[in-house]
Every structure is written in C-alpha cells, then in structure tokens.
Design a protein around this motif. Structure first.
Motif, PDB file in Angstrom:
ATOM      1  N   THR A  18      36.408  -4.098 -22.856  1.00  0.00           N
ATOM      2  CA  THR A  18      35.801  -5.765 -23.236  1.00  0.00           C
ATOM      3  C   THR A  18      33.955  -5.839 -22.789  1.00  0.00           C
ATOM      4  O   THR A  18      33.414  -5.045 -23.216  1.00  0.00           O
ATOM      5  CB  THR A  18      36.321  -6.525 -22.023  1.00  0.00           C
ATOM      6  N   ALA A  19      33.926  -6.741 -23.102  1.00  0.00           N
ATOM      7  CA  ALA A  19      32.662  -7.136 -22.677  1.00  0.00           C
ATOM      8  C   ALA A  19      31.720  -6.395 -22.008  1.00  0.00           C
ATOM      9  O   ALA A  19      30.710  -5.895 -21.846  1.00  0.00           O
ATOM     10  CB  ALA A  19      32.012  -8.475 -22.857  1.00  0.00           C
ATOM     11  N   ALA A  20      32.301  -6.203 -21.047  1.00  0.00           N
ATOM     12  CA  ALA A  20      32.061  -5.399 -19.692  1.00  0.00           C
ATOM     13  C   ALA A  20      31.866  -3.954 -20.339  1.00  0.00           C
ATOM     14  O   ALA A  20      30.642  -3.182 -19.779  1.00  0.00           O
ATOM     15  CB  ALA A  20      32.355  -5.627 -18.132  1.00  0.00           C
ATOM     16  N   ASP A  21      32.895  -3.449 -20.698  1.00  0.00           N
ATOM     17  CA  ASP A  21      32.943  -2.547 -20.798  1.00  0.00           C
ATOM     18  C   ASP A  21      31.110  -1.845 -21.785  1.00  0.00           C
ATOM     19  O   ASP A  21      30.926  -0.883 -21.568  1.00  0.00           O
ATOM     20  CB  ASP A  21      33.973  -1.615 -21.984  1.00  0.00           C
ATOM     21  N   ASN A  26      26.048   0.206 -23.008  1.00  0.00           N
ATOM     22  CA  ASN A  26      25.021   0.354 -23.855  1.00  0.00           C
ATOM     23  C   ASN A  26      23.802   0.486 -22.707  1.00  0.00           C
ATOM     24  O   ASN A  26      22.743   0.963 -22.962  1.00  0.00           O
ATOM     25  CB  ASN A  26      24.363  -0.757 -24.061  1.00  0.00           C
ATOM     26  N   ALA A  27      24.621   0.245 -21.646  1.00  0.00           N
ATOM     27  CA  ALA A  27      22.810   0.590 -20.023  1.00  0.00           C
ATOM     28  C   ALA A  27      23.247   2.380 -19.880  1.00  0.00           C
ATOM     29  O   ALA A  27      22.146   3.020 -19.724  1.00  0.00           O
ATOM     30  CB  ALA A  27      23.783  -0.232 -18.913  1.00  0.00           C
ATOM     31  N   GLN A 166      22.743  -3.125 -31.614  1.00  0.00           N
ATOM     32  CA  GLN A 166      23.512  -2.536 -30.334  1.00  0.00           C
ATOM     33  C   GLN A 166      24.132  -1.554 -30.565  1.00  0.00           C
ATOM     34  O   GLN A 166      24.639  -1.227 -32.180  1.00  0.00           O
ATOM     35  CB  GLN A 166      23.894  -3.675 -29.543  1.00  0.00           C
ATOM     36  N   SER A 167      24.160  -0.580 -29.397  1.00  0.00           N
ATOM     37  CA  SER A 167      25.021   1.271 -29.760  1.00  0.00           C
ATOM     38  C   SER A 167      26.035   0.914 -29.890  1.00  0.00           C
ATOM     39  O   SER A 167      26.798   1.968 -30.592  1.00  0.00           O
ATOM     40  CB  SER A 167      24.277   2.482 -28.793  1.00  0.00           C
ATOM     41  N   PHE A 168      26.567  -0.355 -28.649  1.00  0.00           N
ATOM     42  CA  PHE A 168      28.354  -0.345 -28.864  1.00  0.00           C
ATOM     43  C   PHE A 168      27.760  -1.457 -28.760  1.00  0.00           C
ATOM     44  O   PHE A 168      27.537  -2.966 -28.411  1.00  0.00           O
ATOM     45  CB  PHE A 168      28.632   0.124 -27.504  1.00  0.00           C
ATOM     46  N   GLU A 169      29.168  -2.354 -29.547  1.00  0.00           N
ATOM     47  CA  GLU A 169      29.775  -3.424 -29.832  1.00  0.00           C
ATOM     48  C   GLU A 169      31.069  -3.803 -30.080  1.00  0.00           C
ATOM     49  O   GLU A 169      31.821  -2.783 -30.512  1.00  0.00           O
ATOM     50  CB  GLU A 169      29.115  -4.323 -30.851  1.00  0.00           C
ATOM     51  N   ASN A 182      27.418   2.477 -33.143  1.00  0.00           N
ATOM     52  CA  ASN A 182      26.010   2.556 -33.581  1.00  0.00           C
ATOM     53  C   ASN A 182      25.413   3.801 -33.390  1.00  0.00           C
ATOM     54  O   ASN A 182      23.946   2.542 -32.782  1.00  0.00           O
ATOM     55  CB  ASN A 182      25.565   0.563 -34.163  1.00  0.00           C
ATOM     56  N   PRO A 183      25.157   4.234 -33.375  1.00  0.00           N
ATOM     57  CA  PRO A 183      24.534   5.477 -32.815  1.00  0.00           C
ATOM     58  C   PRO A 183      23.218   5.358 -33.532  1.00  0.00           C
ATOM     59  O   PRO A 183      21.777   6.462 -32.952  1.00  0.00           O
ATOM     60  CB  PRO A 183      25.045   6.975 -33.276  1.00  0.00           C
ATOM     61  N   LEU A 184      22.990   5.268 -34.702  1.00  0.00           N
ATOM     62  CA  LEU A 184      21.674   5.252 -35.311  1.00  0.00           C
ATOM     63  C   LEU A 184      20.965   3.689 -35.159  1.00  0.00           C
ATOM     64  O   LEU A 184      20.455   3.733 -36.034  1.00  0.00           O
ATOM     65  CB  LEU A 184      21.889   5.549 -36.409  1.00  0.00           C
TER      66      LEU A 184
END
Length: 256
Positions: A18-21, A26-27, A166-169, A182-184
């Motif tokens: 989910t968006a919360a995940d 990312n945090a 962002q790294s996660f999406e 997206n680790p890079l």
C-alpha cells in the motif's frame, strides 16, 4: 510489510503493498546506500518475491553487479523484443557470464500476437506505443504474475520525467499493488562512472558511439550534447517511456 508479502502464499486477496508501506520503506531506507538497501530487503524478505528487470543497456552493469554480489541466483528478466541492437544481445551474454547470473530469463513476445498485430515488423514506425505493448509490456506482465516486486535500474538524472524518482513506489500498472524498488534513484552519472571504474565493469559497446540510453534499435538515436540521456528514445514522438513505467494518474507525465 514482510508478513503481508509472505501472506500472499496463503491468501490471494488484497493488495501486496500500500501507499503506507511505500512511505514507511522510503523513510526507513532514506540514508541507506544501494548495496545496503538491496542486501537488507533481499535478505529479510521485505519486498516478497522480487525480480530484477534489466534492459542490459548503457548503465545496466551497475545494478546487475550490485545484485550479483548479494544473490547471483536472483531472477533477472530481459525482454527480447526482436528489435534490439546486436550489441545489446552480445552485452547481455557477456554480463551474465562475467557476473555469474544463474537465473537470467529472456522473455519474448507471443508469436501469434506478433503475426496478427505486427506482421510486417514495422509497427514501431507508426504506432510505437502499440509496438511496446505487444513486445515488452504484455510479455513482462505475464512473467510478473509470480512476483511481488520488481527491482529496476532507473535513475533520477536520466530525464525530467524521472527527476522525482523514489527508492520505493507502487507499480501503477498492477492493480494488486506490486512494488517497485529503484536502488539507484539518487545516483548521479559520476556515481555510476566511479562504480564501473572501481569494479572494472565492461561498458555497453554503443555508449562511446553516442548512445547514453539504449532501447530497441529502430527507436533509439544518438543524443546531442546538452540533451537528457534519454532524449534519443522515440525521437520525434510524444513518448517518454515504453509502457512498463506508466503515469501515476491519467494525463500525467511519468514522474519516475
């Protein structure tokens, strides 16, 4: 989040992520470097069953080396559209051998679909979206039914439409909430070049010929000084992505 991903093995309802995940991930990894991020999420199962999607293009060696250093048996998906430069296919084979990738999966378009919708092989010249759909988007979607997440090599500096990557999406093309990692995302061109030099990674043979971003041969041209690295993709068309990465909302440019 790991528990939610693993629960898919028992039930098949509700979104994977989910968006919360995504916000929490990312945090948590805001200050982590790419190697630490990949090592943690793969070792702890935070993103469930993950596959690397690689074009074996201009900058692919960095992500593939990072992954191979952690788990050379991780699934690597390559979309063979039958339109690639010969140099890309040779580079794929070279990297797979050099890095010891043991689960390289080459995905190909459905032959019947190609015969019905692109018999001449020229659909790219008048309908590039349709060509990408049958040669890339559909084959990848079929393969990804068994995965909870994909790992990509996209970087924010590549174009203005990826500037806020962002790294996660969430994968907006997947209603079940598949995750993209997206680790890079925050790497610069200088970061990539330094990593390649330190690890003595072989370059894609077309980079020195003026191709900083490499896709299918008919839809890839050389990039001029001062242009975005992806400016040579689908030149002359109002098209910035192949369809694997899509806008977050109707009418919106891809932000990743």
């Amino acid at each position: 989040m790991a528990e939610a991903a693993r629960a898919l093995d028992l039930i098949n309802t509700g979104p994977r992520f989910t968006a919360a995940d995504v916000t929490a991930l990312n945090a948590r990894f805001e200050s982590a470097d790419a190697s630490a991020l990949l090592a943690t999420v793969l070792a702890e199962g935070l993103i469930g069953r993950a596959a690397i999607v690689s074009s074996f293009g201009a900058e692919s060696a960095v992500l593939l080396h990072l992954v191979a250093s952690i788990d050379p048996a991780a699934p690597v998906l390559f979309l063979d559209t039958d339109k690639h430069f010969p140099e890309t296919l040779a580079y794929r084979d070279l990297l797979a051998t050099r890095l010891g990738l043991t689960d390289l999966r080459t995905l190909t378009p459905d032959a019947d679909v190609i015969a019905k919708r692109d018999e001449s092989g020229l659909r790219w010249s008048y309908d590039p979206d349709g060509c990408c759909e049958i040669r890339k988007v559909a084959p990848l979607a079929a393969e990804l039914t068994g995965f909870d997440a994909t790992i990509t090599g996209r970087k924010g500096f590549q174009s203005r439409t990826r500037a806020h990557l962002q790294s996660f999406e969430i994968d907006t093309s997947d209603a079940a909430g598949r995750l993209k990692l997206n680790p890079l995302a925050r790497w610069s061109k200088a970061d990539l070049d330094a990593y390649v030099a330190v690890h003595n990674l072989p370059p894609h043979p077309l980079v020195d010929a003026g191709y900083p971003s490499i896709g299918c041969a008919p839809c890839t041209s050389k990039v001029l000084p001062g242009e975005d690295p992806r400016a040579g993709r689908w030149r002359g068309w109002d098209k910035v992505e192949c369809g694997i990465h899509v806008p977050e909302a109707p009418g919106e440019l891809p932000s990743f």
